[in-house]
Design a protein around this motif. Sequence first.
Motif, PDB file in Angstrom:
ATOM      1  N   MET A  79      39.382 -29.830 -63.883  1.00  6.27           N
ATOM      2  CA  MET A  79      38.718 -30.493 -64.991  1.00  6.27           C
ATOM      3  C   MET A  79      37.798 -29.475 -65.675  1.00  6.27           C
ATOM      4  O   MET A  79      37.000 -28.802 -65.026  1.00  6.27           O
ATOM      5  N   ASN A  80      37.915 -29.376 -66.976  1.00  2.00           N
ATOM      6  CA  ASN A  80      37.146 -28.426 -67.758  1.00  2.00           C
ATOM      7  C   ASN A  80      35.857 -29.083 -68.250  1.00  2.00           C
ATOM      8  O   ASN A  80      35.886 -30.146 -68.848  1.00  2.00           O
ATOM      9  N   ARG A  81      34.714 -28.437 -67.988  1.00  2.00           N
ATOM     10  CA  ARG A  81      33.422 -28.974 -68.403  1.00  2.00           C
ATOM     11  C   ARG A  81      32.783 -28.061 -69.434  1.00  2.00           C
ATOM     12  O   ARG A  81      33.024 -26.865 -69.449  1.00  2.00           O
ATOM     13  N   LEU A  82      31.942 -28.633 -70.261  1.00  2.00           N
ATOM     14  CA  LEU A  82      31.250 -27.886 -71.301  1.00  2.00           C
ATOM     15  C   LEU A  82      29.881 -27.455 -70.785  1.00  2.00           C
ATOM     16  O   LEU A  82      29.030 -28.289 -70.484  1.00  2.00           O
ATOM     17  N   TYR A  83      29.696 -26.148 -70.636  1.00  2.00           N
ATOM     18  CA  TYR A  83      28.440 -25.573 -70.189  1.00  2.00           C
ATOM     19  C   TYR A  83      28.012 -24.481 -71.152  1.00  2.00           C
ATOM     20  O   TYR A  83      28.845 -23.880 -71.828  1.00  2.00           O
ATOM     21  N   ARG A  84      26.720 -24.179 -71.179  1.00  2.00           N
ATOM     22  CA  ARG A  84      26.238 -22.984 -71.878  1.00  2.00           C
ATOM     23  C   ARG A  84      26.458 -21.804 -70.953  1.00  2.00           C
ATOM     24  O   ARG A  84      26.122 -21.868 -69.781  1.00  2.00           O
ATOM     25  N   THR A  85      27.035 -20.728 -71.478  1.00  2.00           N
ATOM     26  CA  THR A  85      27.203 -19.549 -70.642  1.00  2.00           C
ATOM     27  C   THR A  85      25.833 -18.926 -70.415  1.00  2.00           C
ATOM     28  O   THR A  85      24.973 -18.933 -71.284  1.00  2.00           O
ATOM     29  N   ALA A 107      21.737 -18.311 -76.885  1.00  2.00           N
ATOM     30  CA  ALA A 107      21.429 -19.262 -75.818  1.00  2.00           C
ATOM     31  C   ALA A 107      22.664 -19.644 -75.020  1.00  2.00           C
ATOM     32  O   ALA A 107      22.576 -20.437 -74.102  1.00  2.00           O
ATOM     33  N   GLY A 108      23.816 -19.110 -75.383  1.00  2.00           N
ATOM     34  CA  GLY A 108      25.038 -19.389 -74.652  1.00  2.00           C
ATOM     35  C   GLY A 108      25.833 -20.563 -75.158  1.00  2.00           C
ATOM     36  O   GLY A 108      26.845 -20.930 -74.561  1.00  2.00           O
ATOM     37  N   VAL A 109      25.411 -21.172 -76.266  1.00  2.00           N
ATOM     38  CA  VAL A 109      26.103 -22.348 -76.788  1.00  2.00           C
ATOM     39  C   VAL A 109      27.502 -21.979 -77.293  1.00  2.00           C
ATOM     40  O   VAL A 109      28.487 -22.597 -76.909  1.00  2.00           O
ATOM     41  N   CYS A 110      27.589 -20.979 -78.138  1.00  2.00           N
ATOM     42  CA  CYS A 110      28.897 -20.587 -78.693  1.00  2.00           C
ATOM     43  C   CYS A 110      29.814 -20.041 -77.603  1.00  2.00           C
ATOM     44  O   CYS A 110      31.018 -20.295 -77.626  1.00  2.00           O
ATOM     45  N   GLY A 143      29.811 -20.972 -74.478  1.00  2.00           N
ATOM     46  CA  GLY A 143      30.268 -22.132 -73.716  1.00  2.00           C
ATOM     47  C   GLY A 143      31.330 -22.921 -74.447  1.00  2.00           C
ATOM     48  O   GLY A 143      32.299 -23.374 -73.846  1.00  2.00           O
ATOM     49  N   ILE A 144      31.163 -23.085 -75.758  1.00  2.00           N
ATOM     50  CA  ILE A 144      32.167 -23.787 -76.552  1.00  2.00           C
ATOM     51  C   ILE A 144      33.474 -22.999 -76.555  1.00  2.00           C
ATOM     52  O   ILE A 144      34.557 -23.565 -76.437  1.00  2.00           O
ATOM     53  N   ALA A 145      33.372 -21.684 -76.688  1.00  2.00           N
ATOM     54  CA  ALA A 145      34.567 -20.839 -76.682  1.00  2.00           C
ATOM     55  C   ALA A 145      35.297 -20.921 -75.347  1.00  2.00           C
ATOM     56  O   ALA A 145      36.516 -20.993 -75.297  1.00  2.00           O
TER      57      ALA A 145
END
Length: 64
Positions: free
Chosen positions: A1-7, A15-18, A20-22
Motif C-alpha cells: 500500500m502506497n502512502r503519502l509522506y513528506r520526504t 519541506a519535502g512536500v513535492c 513526497g508527492i513525486a
Amino acid sequence: MNRLYRTQYSDAVLAGVCGGIARYFNMDSTLIRLIAAVLIFAGGLSLWVYIIAIFIMPKEGSMP
C-alpha cells in the motif's frame, strides 16, 4: 500500500512536500516542483495550500 509522506532526507528541498508527492505518484520530483512553481506563480495553486500541506502530511518514517 502506497502512502503519502513528506520526504525527510533523500529528496527534500524546502519541506519535502513535492518530493513526497513525486514518490507517491512514482514521478520525477523535479517535474513536480516545476509544476508546483508554475501553478503558484500563475495563481492556480496558492502558497497557502503548500504551507498547509507541510503541516498535514506526516514526515517519512514518523508513522509505522
